[in-house]
Write an enzyme that holds these catalytic residues in place. Structure first.
Site, short mmCIF file in Angstrom:
data_model
loop_
_atom_site.label_atom_id
_atom_site.label_comp_id
_atom_site.label_asym_id
_atom_site.label_seq_id
_atom_site.Cartn_x
_atom_site.Cartn_y
_atom_site.Cartn_z
N CYS A 118 1.29 -1.14 -0.14
CA CYS A 118 -0.06 -0.21 -0.01
C CYS A 118 1.08 1.47 0.41
O CYS A 118 0.77 2.86 -0.10
CB CYS A 118 -0.91 0.03 1.21
N HIS A 155 -3.08 7.00 2.04
CA HIS A 155 -3.27 5.75 1.53
C HIS A 155 -5.08 5.34 2.60
O HIS A 155 -5.10 5.43 4.52
CB HIS A 155 -2.67 4.26 2.14
N ASN A 211 -10.59 -0.26 1.12
CA ASN A 211 -8.52 0.53 1.01
C ASN A 211 -8.62 -0.25 -0.36
O ASN A 211 -7.88 -2.03 -0.81
CB ASN A 211 -8.14 -1.11 2.12
N1 COA Z 1 -18.02 -8.41 11.25
C1 COA Z 1 -18.35 -8.69 12.35
N2 COA Z 1 -17.69 -8.59 13.10
C2 COA Z 1 -16.29 -8.95 13.36
C3 COA Z 1 -15.66 -8.43 11.62
C4 COA Z 1 -16.71 -8.88 10.41
N3 COA Z 1 -16.93 -8.05 8.85
N4 COA Z 1 -15.03 -8.82 12.04
C5 COA Z 1 -14.30 -9.47 13.19
N5 COA Z 1 -15.18 -9.27 13.65
C6 COA Z 1 -15.49 -9.85 14.87
C7 COA Z 1 -14.14 -10.67 15.47
O1 COA Z 1 -14.58 -11.48 15.41
C8 COA Z 1 -14.10 -9.92 16.88
O2 COA Z 1 -15.19 -10.72 17.75
P1 COA Z 1 -14.95 -11.47 19.04
O3 COA Z 1 -14.62 -10.24 20.77
O4 COA Z 1 -16.64 -11.77 19.51
O5 COA Z 1 -13.45 -11.55 19.09
C9 COA Z 1 -13.99 -8.44 17.41
O6 COA Z 1 -15.40 -7.89 15.71
C10 COA Z 1 -13.51 -7.17 17.41
O7 COA Z 1 -12.23 -7.67 16.04
P2 COA Z 1 -10.73 -6.92 15.87
O8 COA Z 1 -10.23 -7.48 15.04
O9 COA Z 1 -10.86 -5.76 17.45
O10 COA Z 1 -11.75 -5.42 15.33
P3 COA Z 1 -10.62 -4.19 15.56
O11 COA Z 1 -11.64 -3.38 15.92
O12 COA Z 1 -9.87 -3.61 15.59
O13 COA Z 1 -11.05 -4.50 14.31
C11 COA Z 1 -9.95 -3.50 11.78
C12 COA Z 1 -10.97 -4.58 12.71
C13 COA Z 1 -9.47 -4.66 10.97
C14 COA Z 1 -10.85 -3.00 11.23
C15 COA Z 1 -8.83 -2.96 11.90
O14 COA Z 1 -7.66 -3.96 13.41
C16 COA Z 1 -8.09 -2.09 10.98
O15 COA Z 1 -8.76 -1.71 10.69
N6 COA Z 1 -6.57 -2.68 11.22
C17 COA Z 1 -5.65 -1.79 10.21
C18 COA Z 1 -5.93 -2.30 9.18
C19 COA Z 1 -5.66 -1.75 8.20
O16 COA Z 1 -5.16 -0.58 8.75
N7 COA Z 1 -5.06 -3.03 7.15
C20 COA Z 1 -4.34 -2.85 5.56
C21 COA Z 1 -3.30 -1.94 5.91
S1 COA Z 1 -2.17 -1.39 4.71
#
Ligand code: COA
Length: 329
Positions: A112, A253, A283
């Site tokens: 990215c 990004h 993304n």
């Molecule tokens: N729908 C519903 N629930 C979901 C889900 C979805 N699509 N994806 C995950 N969950 C659930 C998980 O299973 C977890 O459940 P649990 O608490 O029962 O275990 C809960 O939601 C929280 O998951 P978590 O991974 O802690 O969520 P988060 O707040 O960290 O958000 C992202 C996840 C991916 C949105 C976030 O971490 C993020 O944006 N990270 C950066 C990603 C990024 O920038 N990537 C690209 C870089 S180039």
């Protein structure tokens, strides 16, 4: 030393739109969860019969038209992609499709951060006088590497392409850049190749490689992004004696709206100066910075002479920041 100007920009996404509700029929998720955690409402996804390279060609042609240049003017073509349709690279195929017969073509892989790394790389060839006209194309089709059964990643990504023309000029467009890598975080975000031994009636042993799906540790990548990106923006601005409020637009990004908001808070700038179209595209990896920059240019939100910042971050881990001044388009 010649100055480097951005003289044209183009961007495009596939026509197929996939909403959060559409995804809720594939994995256990909801529009509410996706929108509140990421800001994403929909993304554009390549259909099976569509080629990423066709998107790259269209973005490149639009950028050339806006620059008032033809494909024959291009000395160097850099294709920033992590999803080439050929592992040897797709830049020369793009060169052929464009008819850029004079150009040297090469792929650049920096996930990215690819667009920012490619603009920094291309600008060096202009600054040294090696080349006069450089076409940067950023294109990614991460939907082709997504695990559609993994709700933690399949909701994030979309496909797209963007391009800019860089030219030697008299007034400075690319004022400076800072690029960083940290391989200690390489396992946080990967599309790994796995080896499988090939059974041959031979005295030597060989393996075949096969690429896997996207794997991401979302929390760690989030933590990295909200620290490293504003840090490097502050450093880059300080080097050039620019205060954050003097920058008209920040083109970061588009990974998560919460990351964009965290950067705005950290830099103490209004949220509106951090450009965002993540709600509509998700993304799009290397394409996300030119996609959002092109929107601002088309809407006349960036005027000649105004300062802007481009920043990429992601797998590698890699991140980079460019401070630029908008020129003629
Ligand atoms: N729908 C519903 N629930 C979901 C889900 C979805 N699509 N994806 C995950 N969950 C659930 C998980 O299973 C977890 O459940 P649990 O608490 O029962 O275990 C809960 O939601 C929280 O998951 P978590 O991974 O802690 O969520 P988060 O707040 O960290 O958000 C992202 C996840 C991916 C949105 C976030 O971490 C993020 O944006 N990270 C950066 C990603 C990024 O920038 N990537 C690209 C870089 S180039």
């Amino acid at each position: 030393m010649p100055a480097v100007q951005i003289t044209g920009i183009g961007a495009i996404a596939p026509s197929q739109v996939v909403t959060n509700d559409d995804l809720a029929s594939v994995v256990a998720t909801s529009d509410e969860w996706i929108a509140s955690r990421t800001g994403i409402r929909q993304r554009h996804i390549l259909r099976p019969d569509e080629s990423l390279l066709d998107l790259a060609v269209q973005a490149a042609q639009e950028a050339l038209v806006r620059a008032g240049r033809s494909a024959l003017d291009i000395d160097l073509l850099i294709l920033a992609t992590s999803t080439p349709e050929d592992l040897f690279g797709s830049a020369t195929r793009l060169q052929k499709e464009l008819g850029a017969v004079r150009a040297v073509g090469m792929d650049l892989t920096a996930a990215c951060s690819g667009f920012v790394f490619a603009v920094a790389t291309g600008s060096q060839f202009i600054r040294t006088g090696t080349f006069k006209t450089v076409l940067i194309v950023a294109a990614d089709g991460l939907s082709r590497w997504t695990n559609w059964e993994d709700r933690t990643t399949c909701i994030l990504f979309g496909d797209g392409a963007g391009a800019v023309v860089l030219e030697a000029g008299e007034t400075e467009g690319i004022l400076g850049f800072e690029l960083r890598s940290d391989g200690s975080g390489v396992h946080q975000l990967t599309i790994e190749s796995q080896r499988q031994a090939v059974d041959l009636p031979s005295s030597f042993a060989v393996a075949r490689s096969q690429y896997q799906h996207i794997y991401m540790n979302g929390r760690e990548v989030y933590r990295f992004a909200v620290e490293a990106v504003p840090d490097l923006i502050e450093k880059t601005l300080a080097i050039h004696n620019v205060v954050p409020s003097a920058v008209k637009g920040y083109f970061l990004h588009q990974a998560n709206q919460r990351i964009l908001d965290a950067v705005a808070n950290r830099l103490r700038i209004p949220k509106e100066s951090i450009a965002s179209n993540i709600a509509r595209y998700g993304n799009t990896s290397s394409a996300s910075v030119p996609l959002i920059l092109e929107e601002w240019v088309k809407a006349d939100r960036l005027q000649p002479g105004e300062l802007f910042v481009m920043a990429g971050f992601g797998a590698g881990l890699s991140w980079g920041v460019i401070l630029a001044r908008w020129g003629r388009i």
